[in-house]
Design an enzyme around this catalytic site. Structure first.
Site, PDB file in Angstrom:
ATOM      1  N   ASN A  95      71.674 -10.267  20.832  1.00 60.13           N
ATOM      2  CA  ASN A  95      72.925 -10.378  21.812  1.00 60.13           C
ATOM      3  C   ASN A  95      72.023  -8.768  22.686  1.00 60.13           C
ATOM      4  OD1 ASN A  95      75.459  -9.411  23.197  1.00 60.13           O
ATOM      5  ND2 ASN A  95      76.588  -8.425  20.941  1.00 60.13           N
ATOM      6  N   ARG A 129      73.088 -14.505  21.660  1.00 55.99           N
ATOM      7  CA  ARG A 129      74.179 -14.901  22.319  1.00 55.99           C
ATOM      8  C   ARG A 129      74.322 -15.142  23.725  1.00 55.99           C
ATOM      9  NH1 ARG A 129      78.544 -10.041  23.936  1.00 55.99           N
ATOM     10  NH2 ARG A 129      80.421 -11.743  24.842  1.00 55.99           N
ATOM     11  N   HIS A 175      84.386 -14.257  25.298  1.00 54.49           N
ATOM     12  CA  HIS A 175      84.985 -14.034  23.498  1.00 54.49           C
ATOM     13  C   HIS A 175      84.843 -15.776  23.182  1.00 54.49           C
ATOM     14  CE1 HIS A 175      87.819 -10.556  24.033  1.00 54.49           C
ATOM     15  NE2 HIS A 175      85.841 -10.335  23.759  1.00 54.49           N
ATOM     16  N   ARG A 179      90.279  -2.083  30.442  1.00 57.50           N
ATOM     17  CA  ARG A 179      90.843  -3.175  31.956  1.00 57.50           C
ATOM     18  C   ARG A 179      91.978  -3.512  31.620  1.00 57.50           C
ATOM     19  NH1 ARG A 179      86.662  -7.227  29.455  1.00 57.50           N
ATOM     20  NH2 ARG A 179      85.857  -5.803  27.937  1.00 57.50           N
ATOM     21  N   GLU A 230      80.307 -13.290  14.887  1.00 59.48           N
ATOM     22  CA  GLU A 230      80.387 -13.881  15.950  1.00 59.48           C
ATOM     23  C   GLU A 230      78.708 -14.123  15.621  1.00 59.48           C
ATOM     24  OE1 GLU A 230      82.070 -12.738  20.182  1.00 59.48           O
ATOM     25  OE2 GLU A 230      82.161 -11.201  18.728  1.00 59.48           O
TER      26      GLU A 230
END
Ligand code: ADP
Length: 421
Positions: free
Chosen positions: A7, A104, A193, A254, A398
């Site tokens: 990743n 990823r 995601h 965010r 993940e």
């Protein structure tokens, strides 16, 4: 079969090495990360399973140091490769012991709808999507190219964050702005995601012993970044993140959804576009509202519990946005079988889960408060038997999803063969 998952983010490179037995069981052999890439002091964290974690500081040397260069993704990959090969601390003897590398990848635009074996065409697509993910896609490419350099001949597979959401219908992914802008610049909702939503949706189906293709699920990934997806019969029909990961839920730093005219109003008042971008991505969300100089949910909850009214308000905003999306997705799905909570907050915070479920009692959904309190970071059904919708906690993974999807793809393409030992 040893499989490396990478990743590569803008300032870090994380990795996990899995061992898959031919029976399909998997174990983690080693994990780690190189942090602070492109900054003066990078460091390497490494843990071989069953051993203690180590931390090493890293610096470029020689001419590059004189030039003021910092550690980059290629340097980081070399450190990882050397460590994995280390006779004492490593877990492989030869680079060929790694049968495949799963990456990823963040933005695959509209062209990528499933995991892909990386070749020059795939790298071109990642490059084409740089305008849509200017921070993530260059880092993903750097990670891929570093693996090609240090693991020559080992197949690389990319699993994209956007891919699982590509089943959305146009009425979900289009913005009501002139259609030419979609055609000309690809301005539309992509969603992110995706690997996590896909993993927890499938894992929930297994956990409930129901076919994934026959379930209506609302999956809530609540971490530092937060997003929610409506999944009908195994396909995403809507999700909260948009053209970028800024849209949708209130997150750690965010804003999530805002009136787009706010951006123009702030630019009119003297902020530069970069300042507005920075404010919306890095200074908003829980951090912006709670007034405690932190966007970390644990700290916001603690401050709220101690009577800090602004922190309590940030929590209300966070929960209320999720409730609105659940309501919308329940209607879009025409009912749902389960709501799934995952991510650092979703997996661990019984407080936030309870606040959300309290507010959707109109859907005849009820929490079993003791199951909720006792289910931290483990798969569990936390609703009562009478509840019309199940509420499920499902830890995301993940890396495992990337590893299994990569292996499945390589097997189906005949690039790998299972050998019983
Ligand atoms: P990322 O999106 O960076 O992968 P995580 O999924 O690890 O992040 O989620 C991080 C968030 O989870 C932080 O806001 C953290 O405070 C929150 N979190 C972790 N454990 C708990 C807990 N027990 N209660 C509430 N929030 C938690």
């Amino acid at each position: 079969m040893r499989m490396l998952v990478i990743n590569a983010g803008s300032s870090s490179l994380k990795f996990t090495v899995f061992d898959f037995s031919w029976m399909g069981r998997q174990t983690v052999l080693a994990t780690g990360q190189v942090e602070c890439l492109g900054l003066p002091m990078s460091y390497f964290i490494y843990q071989k399973s069953g051993h203690t974690k180590s931390k090493t500081e890293l610096e470029v040397v020689g001419e590059r140091q004189d030039r003021g260069d910092y550690f980059n993704h290629t340097d980081a990959m070399k450190v990882v490769c050397d460590k994995l090969l280390d006779p004492e601390e490593g877990i492989i003897k030869n680079i060929k012991d790694i049968i495949a590398i799963g990456h990823r990848a963040v933005h695959g635009g509209e062209k990528i709808t499933k995991p892909v074996i990386i070749d020059e065409k795939v790298k071109d697509i990642i490059r084409e999507c740089i305008s849509l993910a200017p921070i993530h896609n260059p880092a993903n490419l750097a990670g891929i190219e570093a693996c090609e350099k240090f693991f020559p001949g080992v197949p690389n597979v990319a699993v994209f964050d956007t891919a699982f959401h590509q089943t959305m219908p146009p009425e979900s992914y289009l913005y009501a702005i002139p259609y030419e802008l979609y055609k000309k610049y690809g301005i539309r909702k992509y969603g992110f995601h995706g690997t996590s939503h896909h993993y927890v949706a499938k894992a929930t189906a297994n956990f409930l012993r129901m076919p994934f293709e026959e379930l209506k699920l609302i999956t809530c990934h609540l971490g530092n970044g937060c997003s929610i997806a409506a999944i009908n019969n195994g396909k995403v029909i809507d999700t909260s993140m948009g053209m970028t990961p800024l849209e949708g839920l209130v997150m750690g730093t965010r804003s999530g959804d805002v009136d787009p005219a706010i951006v123009l109003a702030l630019i009119d008042r003297g902020m530069s576009p970069q300042e507005v971008d920075n404010m919306l991505n890095k200074k908003s969300g829980l951090l912006g509202v709670a007034g405690i100089n932190s966007g970390d949910m644990r700290e916001v909850i603690e401050a709220g519990e101690k009577g800090n009214l602004q922190a309590a308000l940030a929590l209300k905003l966070f929960v209320s946005r999720i409730v609105k999306y659940i309501g919308a997705y329940y209607a879009e799905l025409n009912g749902a079988d389960a709501i799934v909570f995952t991510g650092g907050i979703g997996e661990n915070s019984c407080v936030i889960r309870a606040k959300i479920v309290e507010q959707i009692s109109a859907f005849f959904v009820h929490l079993d408060s003791s199951m909720n309190a006792n289910s931290v970071g483990v798969p569990a059904i936390i609703s009562t038997k009478e509840s019309k919708m199940k509420v499920v906690v499902m830890p995301t993974n993940e890396e495992l999803m990337i590893a299994t999807q990569s292996i499945d793809l390589l097997l189906s393409e005949g690039r790998l063969k299972l050998v019983a030992v």
